[in-house]
Design a protein around this motif. Structure first.
Motif, PDB file in Angstrom:
ATOM      1  N   GLU A  95       0.820  -1.216   0.000  1.00 51.91           N
ATOM      2  CA  GLU A  95       0.000   0.000   0.000  1.00 51.91           C
ATOM      3  C   GLU A  95       0.853   1.265   0.000  1.00 51.91           C
ATOM      4  O   GLU A  95       0.422   2.318  -0.472  1.00 51.91           O
ATOM      5  N   LEU A  98       1.381   3.724  -3.085  1.00 50.74           N
ATOM      6  CA  LEU A  98       0.411   4.735  -3.520  1.00 50.74           C
ATOM      7  C   LEU A  98       0.958   6.141  -3.293  1.00 50.74           C
ATOM      8  O   LEU A  98       1.469   6.471  -2.232  1.00 50.74           O
ATOM      9  N   SER A 183     -10.055   2.693  -7.992  1.00 56.95           N
ATOM     10  CA  SER A 183      -9.492   2.687  -6.635  1.00 56.95           C
ATOM     11  C   SER A 183      -7.998   2.950  -6.649  1.00 56.95           C
ATOM     12  O   SER A 183      -7.455   3.612  -5.775  1.00 56.95           O
ATOM     13  N   VAL A 184      -7.307   2.390  -7.651  1.00 59.43           N
ATOM     14  CA  VAL A 184      -5.859   2.534  -7.783  1.00 59.43           C
ATOM     15  C   VAL A 184      -5.540   2.854  -9.239  1.00 59.43           C
ATOM     16  O   VAL A 184      -6.162   2.304 -10.156  1.00 59.43           O
ATOM     17  N   LYS A 185      -4.566   3.743  -9.445  1.00 52.16           N
ATOM     18  CA  LYS A 185      -4.167   4.122 -10.803  1.00 52.16           C
ATOM     19  C   LYS A 185      -2.664   3.901 -10.952  1.00 52.16           C
ATOM     20  O   LYS A 185      -1.881   4.461 -10.183  1.00 52.16           O
ATOM     21  N   VAL A 186      -2.297   3.079 -11.912  1.00 50.68           N
ATOM     22  CA  VAL A 186      -0.885   2.780 -12.168  1.00 50.68           C
ATOM     23  C   VAL A 186      -0.519   3.362 -13.528  1.00 50.68           C
ATOM     24  O   VAL A 186      -1.129   3.013 -14.541  1.00 50.68           O
ATOM     25  N   ASN A 211      -3.842   7.971  -4.736  1.00 50.36           N
ATOM     26  CA  ASN A 211      -4.116   6.617  -5.231  1.00 50.36           C
ATOM     27  C   ASN A 211      -3.413   6.307  -6.553  1.00 50.36           C
ATOM     28  O   ASN A 211      -3.854   5.445  -7.314  1.00 50.36           O
ATOM     29  N   THR A 212      -2.336   7.024  -6.831  1.00 50.60           N
ATOM     30  CA  THR A 212      -1.636   6.857  -8.108  1.00 50.60           C
ATOM     31  C   THR A 212      -0.194   6.406  -7.884  1.00 50.60           C
ATOM     32  O   THR A 212       0.472   6.876  -6.967  1.00 50.60           O
ATOM     33  N   PHE A 240      -2.914  -5.157  -6.693  1.00 49.09           N
ATOM     34  CA  PHE A 240      -4.120  -4.494  -6.193  1.00 49.09           C
ATOM     35  C   PHE A 240      -5.386  -5.138  -6.748  1.00 49.09           C
ATOM     36  O   PHE A 240      -6.409  -5.202  -6.070  1.00 49.09           O
ATOM     37  N   LYS A 245      -9.736  -4.874  -6.028  1.00 52.75           N
ATOM     38  CA  LYS A 245      -9.881  -3.465  -6.417  1.00 52.75           C
ATOM     39  C   LYS A 245      -9.955  -3.305  -7.930  1.00 52.75           C
ATOM     40  O   LYS A 245      -9.436  -4.124  -8.686  1.00 52.75           O
ATOM     41  N   VAL A 247      -8.616  -1.353 -10.933  1.00 54.14           N
ATOM     42  CA  VAL A 247      -7.370  -0.637 -11.184  1.00 54.14           C
ATOM     43  C   VAL A 247      -7.386  -0.036 -12.593  1.00 54.14           C
ATOM     44  O   VAL A 247      -7.797  -0.696 -13.552  1.00 54.14           O
TER      45      VAL A 247
END
Length: 434
Positions: A95, A98, A183-186, A211-212, A240, A245, A247
């Motif tokens: 986590e 992030l 929820s999560v940005k890659v 969240n990136t 993730f 989540k 993503v």
């Protein structure tokens, strides 16, 4: 000074194999060694008198193996030692990633201190099994009218953004990251200029990394770093996704990733094919892209891959292969960009293969109607501009001309103005109310 160097090496706690090999040949971008039983993908430490780097085993002969180093081969000599340090390449995830900017090994490069790792995962993974994939039946909104309204994406979809240089990929990427409610940005920035990384964060993302996670391998990094930077970013997204989540994975660019593999493949003696790309490049693309998707009882990875088309040629081998793997494509038009229409998405050249499964019947009817009317305008654009068309000659074209201003207004959007999906649906419906 020498003792400090030894102490630093000991503190890294790298587990080296008790046996070692020796370098027998050195090239500009690879090293050949013998004396060890290795497997493809093993990570080795190459230790010289004044240099020390890691590499990955990329080819094996009967009595030798080839290593592509993550750094430079300068400073090594015949007889320098090679140790196996890790069976397969793994990175630490958790986590704490992030909001951070990292390199392909998940090491921080944003000067914000160390990152706590919860577990280690392999960079190379098999894609989701076909029968374990969930159906794409939910909208994935990005807040952009032309995408949400006319090229609607679903959770778990793989989309390509095809564009020439300087057309506006980075601006569109920033809008997608900021407009997505994932929820999560890659974000994987692979093979881009170093200058573009802080610019992308400051200008396109407004400095907001909530969240990136940004994974960076710039153009001056070795081809191995550029190649595995993409796989590393995908492994982080999978971590993730496995937690249930949704993503967003966005990568710029597939073309630079393919060029990195081209350098590696040619150095290992692969034969060049179309535009100098060896066969391994075309087989590598699905290994990366197919890892995105929606998995039953887990989360989803919705992926956007940018493809740099040389000379705006959409039949470029990488563009052509990517289009066959992806679930849709967004084509950016240089002509629209020159006219000042942003984002310059060519609706007629773009398509979403899952749009029928994620939007309602009324929305789909409006999409078909928009494309039909806009296509009619484009077909007759020259006649209209030079005044050769006489009003009343064609009832459908008269209708299209009356709607021209509203259609173009729908396609344009300020990069800071991101809209709700239902609001976009409403704006599309308003075009055809009267």
């Amino acid at each position: 000074m020498y003792l400090d160097k030894i102490r630093t090496k000991l503190e890294t706690k790298i587990e080296l194999s008790p046996h070692f090999g020796e370098i027998i040949q050195i090239y500009d971008n690879k090293i050949k060694a013998n004396g060890l039983k290795t497997s493809i993908g093993d990570i080795v430490s190459i230790i010289g008198a004044d240099v020390d780097t890691s590499g990955i085993v990329s080819a094996i002969d009967m009595d030798s193996f080839s290593v592509i180093p993550f750094g430079s081969t300068h400073g090594y000599k015949i007889g320098d030692k090679v140790f196996i340090s890790q069976k397969g390449l793994k990175i630490g995830v958790g986590e704490a990633l992030l909001g951070r900017i990292i390199d392909p090994f998940a090491n921080p490069i944003d000067n914000k201190g160390e990152i706590k790792k919860d577990e280690f995962v392999p960079i190379i993974n098999t894609p989701i099994k076909a029968m374990n994939r969930g159906l794409i039946d939910e909208v994935f909104s990005v807040g952009i009218k032309s995408i949400d309204g006319l090229l609607t994406c679903g959770k778990g979809q793989k989309m390509g953004i095809f564009a020439g240089s300087g057309v506006g990929k980075s601006t569109l990427m920033g809008m997608i990251v900021r407009g997505s409610k994932a929820s999560v940005k890659v974000v994987a920035l692979i093979g881009e200029r170093g200058r573009e990384v802080p610019e992308f964060v400051a200008k396109n993302l407004g400095g907001d990394l909530t969240n990136t996670i940004i994974v960076v391998a710039t153009s001056d990094d070795s081809p191995l770093m550029r190649k595995y930077g993409a796989f590393s970013a995908m492994s982080i997204a999978e971590y993730f996704k496995n937690q249930g989540k949704d993503v967003l994975f966005i990568m710029d660019s597939i073309t630079r990733f393919a060029m990195a593999q081209r350098e590696i493949g040619l150095s290992l003696g692969e034969p060049p094919t179309s535009k100098g790309y060896p066969p391994s490049v075309l087989s590598l693309l699905p290994q990366l892209m197919e890892r995105a998707g929606k998995e039953e009882n887990k989360g989803s990875i919705t992926a956007f891959f940018t493809v740099l088309v040389e000379g705006d040629d959409l039949n470029d081998p990488i563009a052509d292969q990517s289009r066959s793997i992806l679930d849709g494509h967004i084509v950016l038009s240089r002509e629209m960009s020159e006219f000042g229409i942003y984002p310059p998405i060519s609706i007629l050249a773009s398509a979403s293969r899952t749009i029928n499964d994620v939007i309602d019947k009324k929305h789909l009817e409006n999409v078909i109607r928009f494309r039909k009317v806009y296509s009619l305008l484009k077909e007759n654009e020259i006649l209209i501009r030079i005044g050769s068309y006489q009003k009343g000659s064609d009832r459908e074209l008269d209708y299209a001309i009356n709607k021209k201003e509203k259609l173009e207004e729908f396609l344009e959007q300020d990069s800071t103005a991101l809209l709700d999906f239902n609001e976009i649906k409403g704006k599309l419906e308003e075009i055809f109310k009267t």
